[in-house]
Design a protein around this motif. Structure first.
Motif, short mmCIF file in Angstrom:
data_model
loop_
_atom_site.label_atom_id
_atom_site.label_comp_id
_atom_site.label_asym_id
_atom_site.label_seq_id
_atom_site.Cartn_x
_atom_site.Cartn_y
_atom_site.Cartn_z
N THR A 103 0.80 -1.24 0.00
CA THR A 103 0.00 0.00 0.00
C THR A 103 0.83 1.28 0.00
N GLU A 104 2.15 1.14 0.24
CA GLU A 104 2.95 2.36 0.41
C GLU A 104 4.07 2.50 -0.62
N VAL A 105 4.04 1.66 -1.65
CA VAL A 105 5.04 1.74 -2.73
C VAL A 105 4.29 1.62 -4.05
N LEU A 106 4.60 2.50 -4.98
CA LEU A 106 3.96 2.49 -6.30
C LEU A 106 5.07 2.59 -7.35
N VAL A 107 5.09 1.65 -8.28
CA VAL A 107 6.09 1.71 -9.36
C VAL A 107 5.57 2.65 -10.44
N SER A 108 6.47 3.47 -10.99
CA SER A 108 6.06 4.46 -12.00
C SER A 108 6.98 4.39 -13.21
N THR A 109 6.58 5.06 -14.28
CA THR A 109 7.40 5.10 -15.50
C THR A 109 8.49 6.16 -15.29
N TRP A 256 15.31 2.74 -19.33
CA TRP A 256 14.34 1.71 -18.91
C TRP A 256 13.12 2.31 -18.21
N LYS A 257 13.32 3.49 -17.62
CA LYS A 257 12.21 4.23 -17.01
C LYS A 257 11.47 3.44 -15.92
N ILE A 258 12.25 2.84 -15.03
CA ILE A 258 11.64 2.16 -13.88
C ILE A 258 11.87 3.04 -12.64
N GLY A 259 10.80 3.67 -12.19
CA GLY A 259 10.87 4.53 -11.01
C GLY A 259 9.83 4.11 -9.99
N TRP A 260 9.78 4.84 -8.88
CA TRP A 260 8.79 4.50 -7.85
C TRP A 260 8.52 5.70 -6.94
N VAL A 261 7.38 5.60 -6.26
CA VAL A 261 6.97 6.60 -5.28
C VAL A 261 6.67 5.86 -3.99
N CYS A 262 7.19 6.36 -2.87
CA CYS A 262 6.92 5.76 -1.56
C CYS A 262 6.25 6.82 -0.68
N THR A 279 0.27 6.35 -17.67
CA THR A 279 0.75 5.21 -18.47
C THR A 279 0.02 3.92 -18.15
N PHE A 280 -0.78 3.89 -17.05
CA PHE A 280 -1.31 2.66 -16.46
C PHE A 280 -0.13 1.82 -15.97
#
Ligand code: GLN
Length: 407
Positions: A103-109, A256-262, A279-280
């Motif tokens: 619930t506290e980590v989201l992968v982003s482009t 590669w554009k693999i990022g995240w938000v915590c 981007t979904f």
């Protein structure tokens, strides 16, 4: 100025980062312009920050294996569980931050989408958003897209390095301050915010009940004995902070554009709600490859050590060439004042630099609000990247050493 074309929010985006030309046409980002100039002229590209050596082969092989194993359809919108768990473990191991990967980590482009979704989810027209200045262009562009007002807190050169003007930060805050966007280690100046600077930002955020978005993509790339400190670890900050980072800089895979938000679950829910319509999801086979390497601190440690040496090479070269250099404590970048060489306009210098010296750089004013006091005071400053092979940097510095004579 009226921009040529259909009316719409794109126009405020263009204005916020100075992409408007006097004839009303709109330019691409300064990074795109300067990289195209380098290709056109064959100059050494020390403008756009991207490494000229890829990250580890083993990580590439992991992505290839993921493609072969059929991980080619949509990844979950939140990111694959292995990567969310790896991000949570990374934050715990390095900073003592405890996050629920569900619930506290989201992968982003990339970090870019994480920043965009955070701003678009939580900022409304009429809100004020404080950014640093200079700022990374995405921060200003997304505040403009949200219809909010950007207010800036300057970083100023003091004794050979950039420091936050804390009094200006406090003065920038108001009852309408909804969000503070910071970036540490900082692009373009290479400043790593100190605990005292972060505490000052945190105090303003708590006092104004503002959300903090912190862009920490260079978190591993700090030099000497400087330590990176996430503002989310300061008292009263976890519940109001979205920490954004990515694998691009840490593992040298910027494409590669693999990022995240915590962040806390309520803020992440808000960001996810917007992110799923941007981007979904993206990077299905790259996500397991990054999940597999995120526990490895040796790769970024070796990169930081090698970058520190390259930073020295470029700082020495620029100083010898006659620039006034601000020594960076992190990132890919060094900024330097060209006024000591007789160049007062960094934009003009960067456009002419391929012809004058066979090198491409980026003007620091591109990271400022057009016409602002900080823009004015940093007009003669330019940014060089040092994330290139030593031989390339040596040749770049050799070429720049003749600049004074060509003035
Ligand atoms: N982060 C890169 C830089 O600062 C640029 C990325 C881009 O081209 N937008 O140079």
């Amino acid at each position: 100025m009226t921009l040529v074309g259909p009316s719409g929010p794109w126009q405020s985006v263009a204005r916020s980062v100075g992409l408007t030309a006097p004839d009303g046409t709109v330019a691409a980002t300064i990074f795109a312009e300067m990289s195209a100039l380098a290709v056109r002229t064959g100059a050494i590209n020390l403008g756009q920050g991207f490494p000229d050596v890829d990250g580890p082969d083993s990580v590439k092989e992991a992505a290839v294996a993921a493609i072969r194993a059929g991980r080619n359809q949509y990844a979950p919108g939140d990111g694959i569980p292995e990567l969310r768990e790896a991000v949570a473990a990374h934050q715990q191991r390095r900073y003592g931050m405890t996050l629920d990967p569900a619930t506290e980590v989201l992968v982003s482009t990339g970090a870019t989408e994480g920043i965009a979704a955070s701003i678009l989810a939580l900022v409304s027209p009429g809100d004020e958003v404080i950014t640093l200045e200079p700022f990374y262009d995405v921060h200003a562009a997304c505040v403009a897209l949200a219809g909010a007002t950007q207010v800036t807190a300057p970083l100023v050169p003091r004794d050979g390095a950039f420091r936050l003007d804390v009094a200006a930060l406090r003065a920038a805050a108001s009852p309408r301050t909804r969000m503070i966007i910071l970036n540490t280690p900082h692009n373009p100046t290479g400043a790593v915010l100190t605990r005292a600077e972060l505490e000052a930002i945190a105090a303003v955020a708590r006092e104004r009940d503002a959300i903090v978005v912190t862009d920490e993509v260079y978190e591993h790339l700090v030099f000497d004995d400087v330590a990176h400190l996430p503002i989310a670890t300061l008292p009263g900050m976890r519940e109001r902070t979205l920490t954004v980072s990515s694998s691009g800089k840490t593992f040298s895979f910027t494409g590669w554009k693999i990022g995240w938000v915590c962040g806390p679950a309520d803020l992440i829910t808000a960001v996810r709600t917007v992110k799923q319509f941007l981007t979904f999801t993206s990077g299905a086979p790259f996500q397991p490859a990054i999940a597999g390497v995120l526990g490895d601190d040796d790769v970024p440690r070796a990169l930081a050590a090698s970058l520190a040496g390259r930073r020295d090479l470029v700082c020495d070269g620029l100083t010898a060439a006659g620039f006034d250099v601000a020594v960076p404590a992190g990132t890919y970048f060094v900024t330097a004042d060209a006024s000591s060489l007789g160049f007062d306009d960094g934009v003009d210098l960067c456009r002419r630099l391929p012809e004058l010296a066979g090198v491409v750089a980026v003007p620091v004013s591109a990271f400022c609000t057009p016409g602002s006091p900080t823009w004015e005071s940093l007009r003669s400053w330019v940014r060089f990247t040092f994330v290139k092979e030593r031989a390339t940097l040596e040749e770049g510095m050799r070429r720049l050493s003749g600049l004074r004579a060509r003035r």
